[in-house]
Motif scaffolding. Structure first.
Motif, PDB file in Angstrom:
ATOM      1  N   ASP A 761      93.364 -37.120  31.774  1.00  0.00           N
ATOM      2  CA  ASP A 761      92.041 -37.733  31.630  1.00  0.00           C
ATOM      3  C   ASP A 761      91.052 -36.749  31.031  1.00  0.00           C
ATOM      4  O   ASP A 761      90.276 -37.084  30.115  1.00  0.00           O
ATOM      5  N   ASN A 762      91.047 -35.510  31.540  1.00  0.00           N
ATOM      6  CA  ASN A 762      90.153 -34.494  30.987  1.00  0.00           C
ATOM      7  C   ASN A 762      90.518 -34.190  29.534  1.00  0.00           C
ATOM      8  O   ASN A 762      89.638 -33.959  28.687  1.00  0.00           O
ATOM      9  N   ALA A 763      91.804 -34.164  29.256  1.00  0.00           N
ATOM     10  CA  ALA A 763      92.226 -33.914  27.872  1.00  0.00           C
ATOM     11  C   ALA A 763      91.698 -35.002  26.943  1.00  0.00           C
ATOM     12  O   ALA A 763      91.244 -34.712  25.824  1.00  0.00           O
ATOM     13  N   ALA A 764      91.733 -36.239  27.421  1.00  0.00           N
ATOM     14  CA  ALA A 764      91.229 -37.346  26.591  1.00  0.00           C
ATOM     15  C   ALA A 764      89.726 -37.223  26.375  1.00  0.00           C
ATOM     16  O   ALA A 764      89.217 -37.496  25.270  1.00  0.00           O
ATOM     17  N   ILE A 765      88.989 -36.798  27.416  1.00  0.00           N
ATOM     18  CA  ILE A 765      87.538 -36.633  27.290  1.00  0.00           C
ATOM     19  C   ILE A 765      87.217 -35.542  26.285  1.00  0.00           C
ATOM     20  O   ILE A 765      86.356 -35.697  25.393  1.00  0.00           O
ATOM     21  N   VAL A 766      87.898 -34.391  26.399  1.00  0.00           N
ATOM     22  CA  VAL A 766      87.647 -33.280  25.477  1.00  0.00           C
ATOM     23  C   VAL A 766      87.970 -33.695  24.045  1.00  0.00           C
ATOM     24  O   VAL A 766      87.207 -33.434  23.101  1.00  0.00           O
ATOM     25  N   ARG A 767      89.110 -34.346  23.870  1.00  0.00           N
ATOM     26  CA  ARG A 767      89.499 -34.786  22.542  1.00  0.00           C
ATOM     27  C   ARG A 767      88.472 -35.756  21.957  1.00  0.00           C
ATOM     28  O   ARG A 767      88.109 -35.679  20.779  1.00  0.00           O
ATOM     29  N   GLY A 768      87.963 -36.658  22.817  1.00  0.00           N
ATOM     30  CA  GLY A 768      86.982 -37.629  22.343  1.00  0.00           C
ATOM     31  C   GLY A 768      85.661 -36.975  21.966  1.00  0.00           C
ATOM     32  O   GLY A 768      85.039 -37.342  20.951  1.00  0.00           O
ATOM     33  N   ILE A 769      85.203 -35.994  22.765  1.00  0.00           N
ATOM     34  CA  ILE A 769      83.935 -35.327  22.456  1.00  0.00           C
ATOM     35  C   ILE A 769      84.053 -34.554  21.145  1.00  0.00           C
ATOM     36  O   ILE A 769      83.152 -34.578  20.295  1.00  0.00           O
ATOM     37  N   SER A 775      82.785 -35.925  13.679  1.00  0.00           N
ATOM     38  CA  SER A 775      82.451 -37.071  12.834  1.00  0.00           C
ATOM     39  C   SER A 775      80.963 -37.128  12.524  1.00  0.00           C
ATOM     40  O   SER A 775      80.554 -37.672  11.500  1.00  0.00           O
ATOM     41  N   LEU A 776      80.141 -36.555  13.416  1.00  0.00           N
ATOM     42  CA  LEU A 776      78.689 -36.530  13.208  1.00  0.00           C
ATOM     43  C   LEU A 776      78.231 -35.245  12.542  1.00  0.00           C
ATOM     44  O   LEU A 776      77.031 -35.020  12.384  1.00  0.00           O
ATOM     45  N   GLY A 777      79.181 -34.377  12.179  1.00  0.00           N
ATOM     46  CA  GLY A 777      78.834 -33.131  11.528  1.00  0.00           C
ATOM     47  C   GLY A 777      78.289 -32.079  12.467  1.00  0.00           C
ATOM     48  O   GLY A 777      77.514 -31.201  12.033  1.00  0.00           O
ATOM     49  N   LEU A 778      78.647 -32.150  13.763  1.00  0.00           N
ATOM     50  CA  LEU A 778      78.142 -31.206  14.741  1.00  0.00           C
ATOM     51  C   LEU A 778      79.215 -30.191  15.092  1.00  0.00           C
ATOM     52  O   LEU A 778      80.415 -30.474  15.049  1.00  0.00           O
ATOM     53  N   ASP A 779      78.772 -28.975  15.457  1.00  0.00           N
ATOM     54  CA  ASP A 779      79.689 -27.986  15.996  1.00  0.00           C
ATOM     55  C   ASP A 779      79.972 -28.301  17.463  1.00  0.00           C
ATOM     56  O   ASP A 779      79.174 -28.981  18.130  1.00  0.00           O
ATOM     57  N   VAL A 780      81.102 -27.796  17.956  1.00  0.00           N
ATOM     58  CA  VAL A 780      81.482 -28.025  19.352  1.00  0.00           C
ATOM     59  C   VAL A 780      81.820 -26.678  19.985  1.00  0.00           C
ATOM     60  O   VAL A 780      82.577 -25.894  19.399  1.00  0.00           O
ATOM     61  N   LEU A 781      81.277 -26.428  21.171  1.00  0.00           N
ATOM     62  CA  LEU A 781      81.589 -25.218  21.925  1.00  0.00           C
ATOM     63  C   LEU A 781      82.162 -25.619  23.274  1.00  0.00           C
ATOM     64  O   LEU A 781      81.562 -26.428  23.994  1.00  0.00           O
ATOM     65  N   ALA A 782      83.315 -25.045  23.631  1.00  0.00           N
ATOM     66  CA  ALA A 782      83.962 -25.327  24.918  1.00  0.00           C
ATOM     67  C   ALA A 782      83.666 -24.190  25.887  1.00  0.00           C
ATOM     68  O   ALA A 782      83.909 -23.018  25.568  1.00  0.00           O
TER      69      ALA A 782
END
Length: 822
Positions: A761-769, A775-782
């Motif tokens: 479930d967490n993997a799906a959330i991370v993948r979705g974010i 897709s919106l042209g934003l950077d992502v930081l984990a």
């Protein structure tokens, strides 16, 4: 004679000793003093008749299977050995011996032996006078046959014993009277008796036919037989026929037991009719026993009060007047009832929902005809809610909260006080919970008051469902509720109840097509440990609530004697924080932010640290909420911005001009309207490029005063600084914010990253974010990356940046410079 077969009866060992004793004992209502022992297993009791209980006070449940049963009867070991020795040796004569009854008194009993079968032996008990010695059987019989005949002579119902050839061996007085026999006619067959008594011919022929059927089946049989008595009145008999066979299968004896159940069936029919009348009554009927245990309610009672029949059986009948505003009047009603056996009047009752309603109530006491002791209470009630006068009184006395339908503050306090009085009389513990909805003001201001009211109603409904019917529940005002739970034994049960309430409220909910996560904080005080009055308990629970909210919300706290010390400690901590700000005693540490594709450190996150001289290191989750609640967050936030910008400039001058610094902003800084000025001042004083400053905002910032926040964000963007959303996915996440304003970065909360490998479930959330952000042209930081496996998975998912202990722990400025230099 008409016959109705009602059941085939199968008794384990019915032809043996235990079965015979049970049949004889049952015939005369369970009051015959018969017992049986297993002489080969230490004289263990195998049968204990109802008459033995009457003589000794010891119930069969306590005696059968109890290895200490004889110790109860004879506590003295020598007396016990003497009794067992006498019983082992006794033959035709009885034994007199003293025993200790259940009430502690000494009883002198006569023990008469009966015939033995295999390893079992039975005895008949009887009272013995104080000077009684060893005497004969109470039946004045010397042989086993005469003893059995004497037993038959004491049976109140019709009974007979025949041999395998149909000859009469024994007959009870009622049977001989019915057939006009004398005791000396035993030994005759049915045919010979028919010849002597033509009036009983039909009766005997029918009985013989049924007996032959029993012989053929080889099993006991119970039937109901209808016939005419000598006065030509119809009678109904319950008949049990029990055959016995020898080891070779030959017919040995048949026991016939007849009981006239004509009156019993008539009474049963009358009871059934009375029950149907009660069920059809429009008045609610409740019947309770002398111990105030409800034994029956009718359908109208359930319809009026809202309690199902199963729930009503657990009610206290005194709740019928629990809606009374005057508790003294409530007690007086029941006192008058016990003294005068009747009470009638109009009172207020409370439905299962907690709503009060007017009722006409009639209470009656039923007493035993012989002793005069109370046996039952009967209550008849009718709902007066529909009458005009009752409606006016309801309107006058109505004290319900208009939004939730729960009791308002005044009525809740009154009901809680009543609950405490009941708990005091019952020596019960009560948990008083003050409940607060987390972030309610933010939700109410941002989503509108209509949705806020819906949220209040939902929380009220869930509290009521989770707390149970005995609880007192009310809305105190705003987003605060009160729940009082009675019948608790210790604080562990209160903690479990608090967790259950929190879990029930936290169920997913949707308002105006917007899913919301609801959480509550709870402060708990315990009666009587934390106070004896409602006001005292409420104050302490309210104090505990504030402690729970300071601890991070979505939590519960108990009020304890040390709560005042905790309040003093908070004041001292607040003073120390103010001193640290005034004297520049705080410091910053920096956690590196790594570009996953290259492994390079591209930025740092500023983390505020406070090392108090007396207390040591104070965690940020302690002093930052303290700064927010005390109003010091404006000064603290400005200091962090100034210090982070100045130290970044020093790193740029040392050759690391590619670095940017991320600074967290508090919602309180936005509320005070100082963020823009503080950012501009930090940029001017430090001289760093605006695009090297990244401001991290939580979603709670975006929910507060939406248009004002958006205006500030647009001005910050105009300055050239970067904006990111912190802890995305943990709050009131909505993609609407991403559509309304173009942020630069989304930070994935560490709670999702930590279990990325093991939790699908967490993997799906991370993948979705990540997919959404890219897709919106934003950077992502984990956040919270602690292993190579997680880092590798994030690279595979095309996550842009990461931070965590796998790359580096937070570093002091000098250590960071060394790390970068390396």
């Amino acid at each position: 004679m008409q016959v109705r077969q009602t059941a085939g009866v199968s008794f384990q060992g019915a032809s043996g000793l235990i079965g015979s004793l049970r049949q004889f004992d049952g015939l005369q209502g369970g009051s015959f003093p018969l017992l049986a022992v297993d002489v080969e297993s230490g004289w263990q009791l195998e049968y204990w008749g109802g008459g033995c209980t009457l003589l000794t006070g010891y119930a069969s449940e306590r005696m059968l299977g109890n290895p200490d049963a004889w110790s109860l009867l004879c506590p003295d070991s020598s007396a016990r050995s003497e009794l067992l020795l006498k019983l082992a040796e006794v033959s035709g004569e009885g034994v007199v011996h003293d025993i200790r009854a259940a009430d502690g008194s000494a009883r002198r009993l006569m023990w008469w032996p009966g015939p033995a079968e295999d390893r079992l032996r039975w005895f008949l008990l009887g009272e013995a006078s104080a000077d009684a010695g060893h005497g004969g059987s109470p039946f004045a019989a010397d042989t086993e046959g005469e003893t059995l005949e004497a037993m038959f002579s004491h049976l109140p119902d019709m009974a007979c014993l025949k041999d395998g050839d149909g000859h009469w061996l024994l007959a009870s007085p009622a049977m001989r009277q019915h057939l006009q026999l004398t005791r000396y006619q035993n030994g005759f067959s049915d045919a010979e008796l028919i010849g002597q008594n033509r009036a009983a011919a039909d009766f005997l022929r029918e009985s013989a036919l049924h007996e032959e059927a029993v012989w053929q089946s080889g099993e006991p049989l119970r039937t109901e037989e209808v016939f005419m008595d000598p006065q030509q009145a119809t009678r109904l008999h319950d008949v049990l026929r029990v055959p016995s066979f020898d080891r070779d299968g030959r017919r040995r004896h048949i026991l016939v037991l007849r009981r006239d159940v004509t009156e019993l069936r008539s009474a049963s029919a009358k009871l059934e009719l009375a029950g149907r009348v009660l069920d059809q009554s429009t008045d609610g009927i409740l019947i309770a026993d002398a111990s105030h245990r409800v034994v029956m309610v009718n359908a109208a009672f359930s319809e009026i009060t809202g309690y199902s029949q199963d729930e009503a059986l657990r009610l206290d009948p005194m709740l019928l007047t629990a809606g009374q505003q005057d508790e003294a009047l409530n007690r007086a009603i029941w006192q008058l009832l016990d003294s005068q056996d009747q009470w009638r009047g109009e009172v207020w009752n409370r439905r299962r929902t907690g709503h009060v309603f007017p009722q006409r109530l009639s209470l009656s006491v039923l007493r035993h005809r012989g002793t005069g002791a109370i046996t039952h209470y009967v209550a008849a009630l009718s709902d007066l809610s529909s009458s005009k006068a009752a409606e006016e009184r309801i309107a006058t006395l109505s004290t319900l909260d208009v939004v939730t339908g729960l009791s308002n503050r005044a009525q809740t306090a009154q009901h809680a006080t009543t609950l405490l009085d009941e708990a005091r009389s019952l020596n019960e513990h009560v948990a008083l919970m003050v409940v607060d909805i987390d972030n309610f003001k933010v939700l109410n201001d941002s989503l509108g008051h209509d949705i806020g009211d819906q949220l209040l109603r939902t929380v009220g409904e869930r509290l009521s469902a989770a707390a149970g019917v005995r609880a007192v529940i009310g809305r105190l005002g705003g987003d605060e509720f009160l729940v009082a739970l009675p019948g608790l034994r210790h604080t562990a049960e209160a903690a479990q109840a608090a967790r259950s309430v929190m879990s029930a409220v936290a169920e997913p909910a949707t308002f105006a097509e917007m899913p919301l996560n609801i959480s509550i904080s709870i402060g708990i005080s315990m009666f009587p440990a934390d106070g004896d009055t409602f006001d005292t308990l409420f104050r302490r629970a309210d104090t505990a609530l504030h402690v729970a909210k300071r601890g991070g919300r979505a939590d519960y706290q108990f009020a304890m004697a040390a709560m005042n010390d905790a309040s003093l400690e908070r004041l001292q901590l607040e003073s120390s924080l103010r001193h640290a700000l005034d004297h520049d005693s705080l410091r910053l540490e920096y956690q590196p932010l790594v570009e996953l594709a290259t492994g390079r450190i591209v930025g740092i996150e500023a983390l505020c640290r406070w090392d108090d001289p007396l207390r040591g290191a104070i965690p940020p989750n302690v002093f930052i909420p303290l700064a927010e609640e005390s109003g010091m967050i404006e000064q603290l936030g400005g200091w962090v911005l100034q210090t982070a910008a100045r130290q970044l400039q020093a790193l740029h001058e040392a050759g690391h001009d590619n670095l940017f610094v991320a600074v967290n902003l508090s919602a309180r800084q936005f509320q005070r309207g100082v963020v823009l000025a503080q950012v501009e001042d930090a940029l001017v004083r430090s001289g760093i490029p605006p695009n090297k400053l990244e401001l991290e905002l939580t979603e709670s910032v975006l929910l507060h005063d939406g248009e004002a926040v958006m205006s500030t964000l647009r001005q910050l963007k105009a300055l050239g600084v970067k904006l990111s959303i912190d802890d995305f996915g943990t709050g009131y996440s909505s993609f609407a914010y991403l559509r309304r304003f173009k942020f630069d970065k989304i930070k994935i909360d560490q709670s999702f990253v930590r279990d990325l490998i093991d939790d699908p479930d967490n993997a799906a959330i991370v993948r979705g974010i990540i997919s959404l952000a890219l897709s919106l042209g934003l950077d992502v930081l984990a956040e919270g990356v602690e292993t190579e496996a997680i880092a590798q998975r994030l690279r595979h998912l095309h996550c842009t940046f990461a931070q965590g202990y796998y790359f580096a722990r937070p570093l002091r400025p000098e250590m960071l410079a060394e790390r970068l230099g390396g």
